[in-house]
Design a protein around this motif. Structure first.
Motif, mmCIF file in Angstrom:
data_model
loop_
_atom_site.group_PDB
_atom_site.id
_atom_site.type_symbol
_atom_site.label_atom_id
_atom_site.label_comp_id
_atom_site.label_asym_id
_atom_site.label_seq_id
_atom_site.Cartn_x
_atom_site.Cartn_y
_atom_site.Cartn_z
ATOM 1 N N GLU A 98 0.848 -1.195 0.000
ATOM 2 C CA GLU A 98 0.000 0.000 0.000
ATOM 3 C C GLU A 98 0.876 1.235 0.000
ATOM 4 N N ILE B 284 9.674 4.388 -2.617
ATOM 5 C CA ILE B 284 10.752 3.944 -1.744
ATOM 6 C C ILE B 284 10.132 3.159 -0.599
ATOM 7 N N VAL B 285 10.612 1.953 -0.405
ATOM 8 C CA VAL B 285 10.123 1.120 0.695
ATOM 9 C C VAL B 285 11.181 1.120 1.784
ATOM 10 N N ASP B 286 10.718 1.393 2.988
ATOM 11 C CA ASP B 286 11.617 1.512 4.121
ATOM 12 C C ASP B 286 11.263 0.430 5.137
ATOM 13 N N GLN B 287 12.217 -0.354 5.546
ATOM 14 C CA GLN B 287 11.988 -1.380 6.565
ATOM 15 C C GLN B 287 12.935 -1.112 7.720
ATOM 16 N N PRO B 288 12.432 -0.900 8.928
ATOM 17 C CA PRO B 288 13.313 -0.583 10.051
ATOM 18 C C PRO B 288 14.457 -1.579 10.216
ATOM 19 N N ARG C 114 17.480 -0.890 7.667
ATOM 20 C CA ARG C 114 18.096 0.436 7.505
ATOM 21 C C ARG C 114 19.589 0.324 7.722
ATOM 22 N N GLU D 181 17.337 8.055 12.836
ATOM 23 C CA GLU D 181 16.198 7.494 12.099
ATOM 24 C C GLU D 181 15.365 6.627 13.018
ATOM 25 N N ASN E 36 10.797 6.438 14.478
ATOM 26 C CA ASN E 36 9.901 5.427 13.925
ATOM 27 C C ASN E 36 9.504 4.428 14.996
ATOM 28 N N SER F 157 7.154 2.018 14.581
ATOM 29 C CA SER F 157 6.576 0.763 14.092
ATOM 30 C C SER F 157 7.639 -0.267 13.774
ATOM 31 N N GLU F 158 8.482 -0.563 14.716
ATOM 32 C CA GLU F 158 9.553 -1.556 14.541
ATOM 33 C C GLU F 158 8.967 -2.905 14.190
ATOM 34 N N GLY G 31 6.297 -3.399 12.502
ATOM 35 C CA GLY G 31 5.543 -3.381 11.244
ATOM 36 C C GLY G 31 6.344 -3.956 10.101
ATOM 37 N N GLY G 32 5.689 -4.191 9.018
ATOM 38 C CA GLY G 32 6.358 -4.683 7.824
ATOM 39 C C GLY G 32 6.892 -3.510 7.045
ATOM 40 N N PRO G 33 7.100 -3.695 5.766
ATOM 41 C CA PRO G 33 7.641 -2.609 4.956
ATOM 42 C C PRO G 33 6.678 -1.440 4.904
ATOM 43 N N GLU G 34 7.227 -0.257 4.923
ATOM 44 C CA GLU G 34 6.364 0.912 4.778
ATOM 45 C C GLU G 34 6.890 1.689 3.608
ATOM 46 N N VAL G 35 5.969 2.350 2.942
ATOM 47 C CA VAL G 35 6.419 3.222 1.890
ATOM 48 C C VAL G 35 6.724 4.553 2.551
ATOM 49 N N ASN G 36 7.971 4.946 2.442
ATOM 50 C CA ASN G 36 8.429 6.146 3.111
ATOM 51 C C ASN G 36 8.115 7.327 2.222
#
Lengths: 155, 97
Positions: free
Chosen positions: A13, A37-41, A44, B81, B85, B87-88, B90-95
């Motif tokens: 989404e 851009i997809v960001d995954q904690p 990083r 960073e 944030n 939502s550690e 959570g899955g992938p997020e669109v930044n």
């Protein structure tokens, strides 16, 4: 919110306002004009540039500042024009633009980042281009890996 | 490699249909004119290299590669960073940056 099928992130989404438009695509991928851009904690500072057109097309990126804190960006006039900047513009990384290097992993060179031709993303108009810098000493395959000085990045 | 010297105004001919003209010579730069059929691609070398590198990069993503790469970059200070944030889990997020 919209959603797109992706090979690595499932159904993703996204907010349409977060799309990056590449008017010229990327060399070798000239038809690929829209990415998010997809960001995954947990991965990083790596980020992922996911195509909205091709579910299996996803690039791994690193902000250039992670590898070279004082990275000097000198795009060509044509690249500046592609992202709507005047020919004498000196875009500031982190303020005017985000600057990302595409990462490649292969068996011989390990992990490398293309600092010679970074992606330049204009924060205000959401236009982006891969800027093949005409005069630069940076490498197409800058090593990425353990043991290197890596800096925190504010971009 | 064939090495030739040319002055401004002189040309080279490659095969039957390709001509390279040296239009101008200055200390830091040579201006070249290329006459070639449409089907012959003429491209700055660094574009070809970038294209090849992009194709390699596109083939790079896979779950093992991602874990290996994360290990390589472990220890990077990304405190600026991480703290904004939550939502550690959570899955992938669109930044949207």
């Amino acid at each position: 919110m919209q959603s797109v099928a992706t090979a690595y992130f499932g159904q993703l989404e996204f907010d349409p306002s977060s799309v990056w438009e590449f008017p010229a695509g990327l060399p070798g991928f000239e038809e690929e004009n829209a990415f998010v851009i997809v960001d995954q904690p947990q991965t990083r500072p790596l980020a992922f540039l996911q195509s909205l057109r091709t579910p299996g097309l996803c690039f791994i990126c690193l902000p250039v500042g992670v590898l070279v804190p004082d990275y000097l960006l000198r795009p060509s006039i044509l690249d500046l024009e592609t992202i709507g900047l005047p020919k004498n513009a000196t875009p500031r990384i982190g303020e005017d633009v985000i600057c990302l290097a595409l990462v490649t992993v292969d068996r011989e060179s390990g992990a490398t980042a293309n600092l010679h031709s970074p992606l330049v993303l204009h924060l205000r108009n959401r236009l982006a281009v891969q800027a093949i810098q005409p005069e630069t000493a940076y490498s197409l395959r800058h090593p990425v890996g353990a043991g290197r000085e890596v800096a925190s990045c504010s971009c | 490699m064939l090495v030739l010297k040319r002055r401004a105004g002189q040309s080279l001919v490659i095969g039957d249909e390709i001509e390279i003209q040296v239009l101008d010579v200055s200390p830091a730069r040579v201006k070249l004119g290329i006459v070639a059929p449409n089907e012959v691609s003429v491209v700055r070398k660094e574009v070809v290299l970038t294209r090849q590198q992009n194709v390699s990069a596109a083939g790079t993503v896979s779950p093992d590669v991602l874990s290996w790469l994360s290990l390589q970059l472990a220890g990077v200070s990304t405190s600026s960073e991480r703290q904004d944030n939550d939502s550690e889990s959570g899955g992938p997020e669109v930044n949207a940056k």
